[in-house]
Design a protein around this motif. Structure first.
Motif, PDB file in Angstrom:
ATOM      1  N   GLU A 193       0.944  -1.460  -0.353  1.00  0.00           N
ATOM      2  CA  GLU A 193       0.289   0.191  -0.256  1.00  0.00           C
ATOM      3  C   GLU A 193       0.938   1.233   0.327  1.00  0.00           C
ATOM      4  N   GLY A 194       0.562   3.037  -0.204  1.00  0.00           N
ATOM      5  CA  GLY A 194       0.989   3.767  -0.245  1.00  0.00           C
ATOM      6  C   GLY A 194       1.715   3.692  -2.173  1.00  0.00           C
ATOM      7  N   CYS A 195       2.291   2.990  -2.981  1.00  0.00           N
ATOM      8  CA  CYS A 195       3.248   3.152  -4.108  1.00  0.00           C
ATOM      9  C   CYS A 195       2.085   3.471  -4.933  1.00  0.00           C
ATOM     10  N   ALA A 196       2.983   3.847  -5.667  1.00  0.00           N
ATOM     11  CA  ALA A 196       2.279   4.624  -7.140  1.00  0.00           C
ATOM     12  C   ALA A 196       2.583   4.036  -8.932  1.00  0.00           C
ATOM     13  N   GLY A 197       1.506   4.439  -9.539  1.00  0.00           N
ATOM     14  CA  GLY A 197       1.238   3.867 -11.032  1.00  0.00           C
ATOM     15  C   GLY A 197       1.500   5.069 -11.810  1.00  0.00           C
ATOM     16  N   TYR A 198       1.914   5.659 -12.954  1.00  0.00           N
ATOM     17  CA  TYR A 198       1.392   6.547 -13.981  1.00  0.00           C
ATOM     18  C   TYR A 198       2.001   6.459 -15.065  1.00  0.00           C
ATOM     19  N   PHE A 199       0.906   5.917 -15.871  1.00  0.00           N
ATOM     20  CA  PHE A 199       0.617   5.912 -17.453  1.00  0.00           C
ATOM     21  C   PHE A 199      -0.219   7.072 -18.221  1.00  0.00           C
ATOM     22  N   GLY A 200      -0.168   7.293 -19.741  1.00  0.00           N
ATOM     23  CA  GLY A 200      -1.238   8.142 -19.878  1.00  0.00           C
ATOM     24  C   GLY A 200      -2.207   7.650 -20.639  1.00  0.00           C
ATOM     25  N   LEU A 201      -3.700   8.328 -20.933  1.00  0.00           N
ATOM     26  CA  LEU A 201      -4.371   7.980 -21.703  1.00  0.00           C
ATOM     27  C   LEU A 201      -5.176   9.082 -22.423  1.00  0.00           C
ATOM     28  N   THR A 202      -5.210   8.307 -24.135  1.00  0.00           N
ATOM     29  CA  THR A 202      -5.568   9.240 -24.622  1.00  0.00           C
ATOM     30  C   THR A 202      -6.977   9.568 -24.905  1.00  0.00           C
ATOM     31  N   ARG A 203      -7.081  10.613 -25.402  1.00  0.00           N
ATOM     32  CA  ARG A 203      -9.047  10.626 -25.385  1.00  0.00           C
ATOM     33  C   ARG A 203      -8.753  10.947 -27.209  1.00  0.00           C
ATOM     34  N   THR A 204      -8.091  10.591 -28.008  1.00  0.00           N
ATOM     35  CA  THR A 204      -7.901  10.444 -29.312  1.00  0.00           C
ATOM     36  C   THR A 204      -7.838   9.167 -30.045  1.00  0.00           C
ATOM     37  N   GLU A 205      -7.836   7.689 -28.954  1.00  0.00           N
ATOM     38  CA  GLU A 205      -7.746   7.040 -29.895  1.00  0.00           C
ATOM     39  C   GLU A 205      -8.546   5.597 -29.025  1.00  0.00           C
TER      40      GLU A 205
END
Lengths: 358, 358
Positions: B249-261
């Motif tokens: 717990e307390g760890c993090a994830g980063y990612f990108g998500l588009t609205r173009t696709e």
């Protein structure tokens, strides 16, 4: 010192789930500031959690508190930092927009107009858990709504308006119509007076969230705005009211949510409820978007057993994230009915109400 | 013209749910720009939806397209705008941070270092649906991770790294360890070479998302980063891999998500899946955070039946939102097993693969 043990003790005492990483983040905050409210602001943890952790660290000799309530790490605390690879908190916030992403330079005329218009605004009072956001915050919110196509030529519902967002939006001349539903009669009157002075299409009415939405407003609006009390129950009521007011798919809702009054576990529960109950997507969560102007009743309303807490805030420390949600295909009418619920007592917050008899 | 009818026809043709408000937003975009890629960028709708709507508006005489592929509203189109209270799109983006909220001035030395280091980086290729983000985007991502306490002194997993985030994070000297798992051998070799040149603790290995995570990395990291292909299936695989790698717990994830696709309906489905399947909270969604450098294979890979689409982009039009998620109390080990799934064909995107035989 065992960080996990400390986090468990704090969870026990505050009833707010606290992780070992939360403790580390407070220590990291302590390494870059000695002012309690700055640490709360930087670490974004519930107020009571920050207070208890610092209290425990003091007991263990890792921090010391001076007569002015300034908190510093002792040599032992510094040592602990190094041994556990904890880095002092760093800040990369853009100074030009205070991190919101909305250029303040582009909205400075609006800001000036708003300040002039609201110079005699009603004071925040404890009865309704009030507190309002800075001029930069409220006008940036208006700009965000405009940029996303949710304001110009649109109908806006404001559910609760101690921020005076209705006037902020009205003074731009862009919305087609604004309706404010607000429990505090002082605000209802103030908004109506100013709106007629300005000749803007803003109308405020007295309303209690727990009552059903006035029938003429069901399915009527393009956009809603609210700042809900932060219990899951109250959040659900507010979202139901806001979403009931929207006319269909492709409409938007804006609201602020803090991490100072709500744990991330509560955020997780809220998000899950929101997405499973309604056909919406969360399109934005902008950290620290809303800065609250410090309110008079703070120090009198909170615990006085820790001296480092009873210090006057040097900054607008109380902040919230800006949420934007959008209704997606398949969005349907929501049943409009009264929803009894406790709006102003919150186990996690404990900031305005240390006296449970209220 | 009936906007709802048009949106239904576009839904039918593109298989992407399109609302009447989407059509209005494209028209609003057309009122402030005549360049196809700028309109796609500003309106944040799937590429195929924007193309079909503009195609339909052209047929109805609301827009005209000149020989250079510039799109303008006809007098009839202007009239439509007025009658329907559609305002031209307005832009309040902060110029100092490009709307990310992270001050570029504060990270300019890193940016320069990164540019020097990666001047000979591998080109984006179509085989793995590649495309990489600008230097400002990648270094702002590193700053965001640092500010949130997820990088300094921490162990970072990078799942797929055409952005070279591993090197961007490495050159700051802050992370304790970085592991890259990447399918493209060119990138694996490139990253390992540069890492040893820099003497930073970065190690890249060849890996396919569909395979289970190497056992030694299960529950090993503090933070993960990825840019998932945007089908619900692939998103689930990527989140499973990323979250399996975290230590608790307390760890993090980063990612990108588009609205173009991806449509907002897909965002809604994804968010619901994420919150119901894993014990996490979404803490940030920062719009337009990641700007992609235009890639060579774009025009050759897309439809050529609309002349306004076959124009060279004048801006880095392809963008994505930055998501940050955090694991909350109760977060548990996730089963680590192979997950067969189609990663690179996406019905909604249709941008790289108009030829379904690929």
């Amino acid at each position: 010192m065992d960080v996990r043990q400390l986090s468990e003790a704090v969870t026990e005492k505050t009833k707010v789930d606290t992780t070992a990483r939360d403790v580390e983040k407070i220590i990291s905050g302590l390494a870059s500031s000695s002012h309690f409210w700055e640490i709360v602001c930087a670490t974004q943890k519930p107020f009571s959690v920050v207070a208890e952790i610092i209290g425990a660290l003091k007991e263990k000799g890792l921090v010391r508190v001076d007569q002015e309530g300034e908190i510093t790490l002792t040599p032992q605390g510094q040592e602990f930092l190094k041994e556990n690879f904890i880095a002092p908190r760093r800040d990369y916030t853009c100074p030009a927009c205070e991190g919101r992403g909305i250029g303040l330079e582009k909205i400075k005329e609006w800001m000036q107009k708003f300040d002039e218009l609201t110079v005699d605004r009603p004071k925040a009072i404890i009865d309704y858990d009030q507190g309002y956001i800075t001029t930069a915050s409220v006008m940036a919110r208006v700009a965000l709504m405009t940029e996303r196509g949710d304001l110009e030529g649109k109908k806006l519902l404001v559910l609760g308006d101690d921020d005076l967002l209705s006037l902020a939006a009205g003074l731009t001349g862009m919305p087609k119509e604004i309706v404010v539903l607000e429990i505090d009669e002082r605000l209802v009157n103030y908004i109506n007076e100013k709106a007629s002075m300005l000749s803007v299409p803003v109308k405020a009415l007295k309303y209690d969230f727990r009552d059903k939405l006035p029938e003429q407003y069901v399915g009527y609006f393009d956009t809603f705005n609210t700042d809900p009390p932060e219990t899951i129950e109250a959040l659900e009521v507010c979202m139901t009211r806001g979403l009931s007011s929207l006319s269909g798919e492709g409409c938007a809702g804006y609201f602020g949510l803090t991490r100072t009054e709500a744990s991330l576990k509560k955020w997780s529960q809220f998000q899950k409820m929101l997405l499973s109950k309604f056909k919406v997507a969360i399109t934005d969560i902008i950290d620290n978007f809303n800065h609250y102007v410090n309110w008079d009743y703070l120090l009198g309303s909170i615990r006085d057993d820790y001296s480092f807490v009873q210090v006057k805030p040097k900054l607008n420390w109380y902040r919230s994230s800006m949420y934007r949600i959008e209704t997606v295909s398949g969005f349907e009418k929501i049943e409009n009915r009264p929803m009894p619920c406790e709006l102003y007592v919150d186990e996690e917050a404990l900031i305005y109400k240390p006296d449970k008899s209220r």
